[in-house]
Design a protein around this motif. Structure first.
Motif, PDB file in Angstrom:
ATOM      1  N   GLY A   1       0.796  -1.155  -0.122  1.00  0.00           N
ATOM      2  CA  GLY A   1       0.134   0.021   0.022  1.00  0.00           C
ATOM      3  C   GLY A   1       1.042   1.209   0.012  1.00  0.00           C
ATOM      4  N   LEU A   2       1.876   1.179   0.506  1.00  0.00           N
ATOM      5  CA  LEU A   2       2.959   2.440   0.730  1.00  0.00           C
ATOM      6  C   LEU A   2       3.555   2.360  -0.531  1.00  0.00           C
ATOM      7  CD1 LEU A   2       4.318   4.794   2.258  1.00  0.00           C
ATOM      8  CD2 LEU A   2       6.065   2.875   3.083  1.00  0.00           C
ATOM      9  N   SER A   3       3.815   1.513  -1.231  1.00  0.00           N
ATOM     10  CA  SER A   3       4.400   1.379  -2.584  1.00  0.00           C
ATOM     11  C   SER A   3       3.557   2.252  -3.634  1.00  0.00           C
ATOM     12  CB  SER A   3       4.811   0.083  -3.084  1.00  0.00           C
ATOM     13  OG  SER A   3       5.762  -0.470  -2.203  1.00  0.00           O
ATOM     14  N   TYR A   4       2.174   1.674  -3.584  1.00  0.00           N
ATOM     15  CA  TYR A   4       1.058   2.230  -4.541  1.00  0.00           C
ATOM     16  C   TYR A   4       0.917   3.619  -4.089  1.00  0.00           C
ATOM     17  CZ  TYR A   4      -0.299  -2.374  -6.138  1.00  0.00           C
ATOM     18  OH  TYR A   4      -0.380  -3.605  -6.601  1.00  0.00           O
ATOM     19  N   PHE A   5       0.911   4.097  -2.783  1.00  0.00           N
ATOM     20  CA  PHE A   5       1.005   5.505  -2.349  1.00  0.00           C
ATOM     21  C   PHE A   5       1.816   6.359  -3.046  1.00  0.00           C
ATOM     22  CE2 PHE A   5       1.948   9.134   0.460  1.00  0.00           C
ATOM     23  CZ  PHE A   5       0.679   9.532   0.564  1.00  0.00           C
ATOM     24  N   ARG A   6       3.047   5.740  -2.889  1.00  0.00           N
ATOM     25  CA  ARG A   6       4.171   6.631  -3.547  1.00  0.00           C
ATOM     26  C   ARG A   6       4.025   6.768  -5.154  1.00  0.00           C
ATOM     27  NH1 ARG A   6       8.281   7.724   0.363  1.00  0.00           N
ATOM     28  NH2 ARG A   6       7.163   7.355   2.385  1.00  0.00           N
ATOM     29  N   LEU A   7       3.441   5.705  -5.764  1.00  0.00           N
ATOM     30  CA  LEU A   7       3.227   5.815  -7.334  1.00  0.00           C
ATOM     31  C   LEU A   7       2.089   6.605  -7.399  1.00  0.00           C
ATOM     32  CD1 LEU A   7       3.819   2.140  -7.804  1.00  0.00           C
ATOM     33  CD2 LEU A   7       5.330   3.869  -8.485  1.00  0.00           C
ATOM     34  N   ASP A   8       1.269   7.277  -6.447  1.00  0.00           N
ATOM     35  CA  ASP A   8      -0.004   8.107  -6.455  1.00  0.00           C
ATOM     36  C   ASP A   8      -1.207   7.082  -7.307  1.00  0.00           C
ATOM     37  OD1 ASP A   8       1.245  10.427  -5.835  1.00  0.00           O
ATOM     38  OD2 ASP A   8       1.750  10.903  -7.792  1.00  0.00           O
ATOM     39  N   ASP A   9      -1.122   5.770  -6.900  1.00  0.00           N
ATOM     40  CA  ASP A   9      -2.066   4.821  -7.297  1.00  0.00           C
ATOM     41  C   ASP A   9      -3.063   4.745  -6.013  1.00  0.00           C
ATOM     42  OD1 ASP A   9      -3.868   3.017  -7.838  1.00  0.00           O
ATOM     43  OD2 ASP A   9      -2.311   1.629  -8.882  1.00  0.00           O
TER      44      ASP A   9
END
Length: 129
Positions: free
Chosen positions: A80-88
């Motif tokens: 989820g943090l990875s997706y957050f950083r990808l603006d997803d």
């Protein structure tokens, strides 16, 4: 067709048997530890990618880890943090909700999940959520 399905199942069983049945406790970042899981090296590789800013690679590694360990809350948080950083943000919120569904390692972890989930709503300007 049934023979092909049986061969596929046997192949997967052999592939999974190649992984250690009970991996040693893995670090989940932030001083937390994961329960004994399969493919802890994949999780660690995802953490390294996340720390290096390679969020796409991190999301892929955490996805593979989750495929093999579908009830490990810190893995959903990390993806989820990875997706957050990808603006997803939609995917981030889905993973953060899943992280809350499974047994959390600590109250501090639960607070981290809620905090990141609130940030995703804020970035989407969804103040009501």
């Amino acid at each position: 067709m049934a023979g092909l399905r049986k061969l596929f199942v046997i192949g997967w069983a052999l592939a999974l048997a190649a992984f250690p049945a009970a991996a040693q406790e893995q670090s989940a970042g932030g001083g937390q530890s994961l329960p004994a899981t399969v493919a802890g090296d994949v999780y660690n590789r995802g953490q390294s990618a996340l720390n290096a800013g390679d969020y796409t690679r991190a999301a892929l590694d955490f996805s593979l880890y989750i495929l093999l360990n579908p009830t490990v809350a810190p893995a959903y948080y990390a993806r989820g943090l990875s997706y957050f950083r990808l603006d997803d943000f939609d995917r981030a919120q889905q993973d953060l909700t899943r992280a809350l569904r499974y047994a959390a390692p600590s109250p501090e972890f639960t607070a981290q999940v809620y905090n990141l989930r609130a940030l995703t709503y804020l970035r989407q300007e969804n103040v009501e959520a």
